[in-house]
Design an enzyme around this catalytic site. Structure first.
Site, short mmCIF file in Angstrom:
data_model
loop_
_atom_site.label_atom_id
_atom_site.label_comp_id
_atom_site.label_asym_id
_atom_site.label_seq_id
_atom_site.Cartn_x
_atom_site.Cartn_y
_atom_site.Cartn_z
N ASN A 1 51.00 25.73 7.81
CA ASN A 1 52.38 26.00 7.42
C ASN A 1 53.23 24.73 7.58
OD1 ASN A 1 54.72 27.56 6.59
ND2 ASN A 1 53.49 29.35 7.14
N ARG A 2 54.55 24.88 7.70
CA ARG A 2 55.46 23.74 7.53
C ARG A 2 56.07 23.25 8.83
NH1 ARG A 2 55.49 27.09 3.14
NH2 ARG A 2 55.41 26.04 1.12
N HIS B 1 50.37 22.22 6.31
CA HIS B 1 48.93 22.47 6.42
C HIS B 1 48.14 21.26 6.94
CE1 HIS B 1 49.60 26.34 4.89
NE2 HIS B 1 49.46 26.12 3.60
N HIS C 1 43.29 30.77 5.65
CA HIS C 1 44.15 30.80 4.48
C HIS C 1 43.42 31.42 3.29
CE1 HIS C 1 47.09 29.52 1.49
NE2 HIS C 1 47.85 29.00 2.44
N TYR D 1 42.74 34.37 0.30
CA TYR D 1 43.48 35.27 -0.59
C TYR D 1 42.61 36.50 -0.86
CZ TYR D 1 46.35 31.17 -1.62
OH TYR D 1 47.17 30.07 -1.53
N ASP E 1 56.60 34.51 0.56
CA ASP E 1 55.99 33.40 1.30
C ASP E 1 56.77 33.27 2.60
OD1 ASP E 1 54.45 31.29 2.09
OD2 ASP E 1 55.14 29.89 0.55
N GLN F 1 51.95 35.06 8.15
CA GLN F 1 52.55 34.61 6.90
C GLN F 1 52.01 35.47 5.77
OE1 GLN F 1 54.74 32.07 7.04
NE2 GLN F 1 55.17 31.61 4.90
N GLU G 1 48.22 35.24 6.82
CA GLU G 1 47.79 34.18 7.73
C GLU G 1 48.38 34.42 9.12
OE1 GLU G 1 49.10 30.53 5.68
OE2 GLU G 1 49.20 31.88 3.95
#
Length: 350
Positions: A81-82, A107, A179, A181, A249, A286, A315
């Protein structure tokens, strides 16, 4: 005696370094893990009628994993993440990180854990494959030499267990995430808007520019972020007043005590009848609906076209930008400590 089988095969190479694939089969499920990015590339599970489907998005070849955005199926780190402005302060020292989503860091940087080749070892005694990665002090700007590991295990009762661990020789921050999907109707089904999601989260962290959390912790009640009693993923997804990009998100603040394994997520697909749960010991999750595929569709396994809302990520994590937000749960790891992050994912067929 283990009833599991593990098969090993080549999966290409990166800059002369061999990438391998490991297939695990147990309890009616089959998983494929590749050493590039420690990626869960396939996960085949039954439905109520005994039909099998691969329910994780992925690619047939290594070049596609390297070409397409999205960290599909990978383990992201050191800090997934950020991190705002690609820097954080720890013990009075400023650490400048790589700026790979200007002006922020995401990431783990340009070549984070999701873009590295891990070392793998089948672990028949524990019905698992364990992957390890060592990264030096200063890697992408992070302090300390880090030894990271992830173990994928299939249990006898059709659950996937993912355990992420790390140690470091200097004070640092860490937030490793899986991560992947999901699409419970099958990776090639096309969209996940009819899946019914339940999140054990009374609060979430709103975001500002660059999807950096504002620092607020806001109640989900009477918002598009309220999944506490179960709701179609697509029910509010086009409410652009709350979701300007017509997708999620966002980090959700999970109920219960961090450090305690507890049920955080339940997802049901009415089409296939499959359900998935996630238990975790982390403080947040997340929820992401694959919005980047709108601008950059990808050609997935078997030629499937992955577009917007083709899959969802959940996540489990420490909150985004926690190193710069003192009232968020701490992501600090000190020498002598072991970071440990557990996801237990039971797959339920009707």
């Amino acid at each position: 005696m283990s009833l599991m089988s593990i098969r090993k095969s080549p999966f290409g190479s990166v800059e002369g370094e061999a990438v391998e694939a490991f297939e695990i089969e147990r309890g009616g499920c089959r998983a494929k893990i590749i050493t590039y990015g420690a990626i869960l590339s396939e996960f085949h599970v039954p439905d109520g009628a005994g039909g099998m489907a691969d329910i994780v998005l992925g690619y047939d070849d290594l070049d596609s994993y390297r070409r397409y955005r999205g960290s599909t199926g990978a383990i992201c780190g050191r800090y997934a993440n950020r991190i705002a402005n690609a820097r954080f302060e720890l013990d009075g020292a400023i650490h400048d990180l790589s700026v790979n989503e200007p002006p922020n860091h995401i990431h783990g940087g340009f070549k984070g854990f999701n873009k590295r080749v891990w070392q793998a070892k089948p672990d028949a005694a524990n019905d698992a494959v364990r992957l390890t990665l060592r990264r030096p002090d200063g890697d992408e700007g992070y302090p300390g030499t880090m030894n990271a590991a992830v173990t994928y295990r299939l249990t006898a009762d059709a659950a996937l267990e993912i355990v992420m661990e790390a140690t470091c020789d200097r004070p640092t921050v860490v937030n490793m995430v899986y991560h992947g999907y999901w699409n419970l109707a099958g990776h090639a089904h096309g969209h996940i808007k009819d899946h019914v999601l339940t999140l054990a989260a009374d609060h979430y962290t709103p975001v500002g520019p660059g999807k950096i959390p504002t620092g607020d912790i806001t109640a989900v009640a009477d918002t598009a972020f309220d999944f506490r009693t179960g709701k179609r993923i697509g029910a509010d997804i086009f409410d652009t007043a709350q979701l300007p990009e017509a997708g999620y998100d966002h980090n959700f603040c999970l109920n219960g005590s961090a450090g305690t394994l507890r049920r955080a997520v339940h997802v049901h697909d009415p089409l296939s009848g499959r359900s998935l749960a996630i238990l975790t010991d982390q403080p947040g999750v997340q929820f992401y609906t694959g919005d980047h595929f709108a601008a950059s569709p990808a050609i997935g396994k078997g030629g499937a076209i992955y577009g917007k809302h083709c899959g969802f990520a959940l996540e489990t994590q420490v909150y985004p930008n926690a190193p710069n937000t003192p009232h968020f749960p701490s992501a600090v790891l000190r020498p002598g400590e072991t970071y440990r992050h557990v996801m237990l994912i039971p797959i339920v067929a009707p």
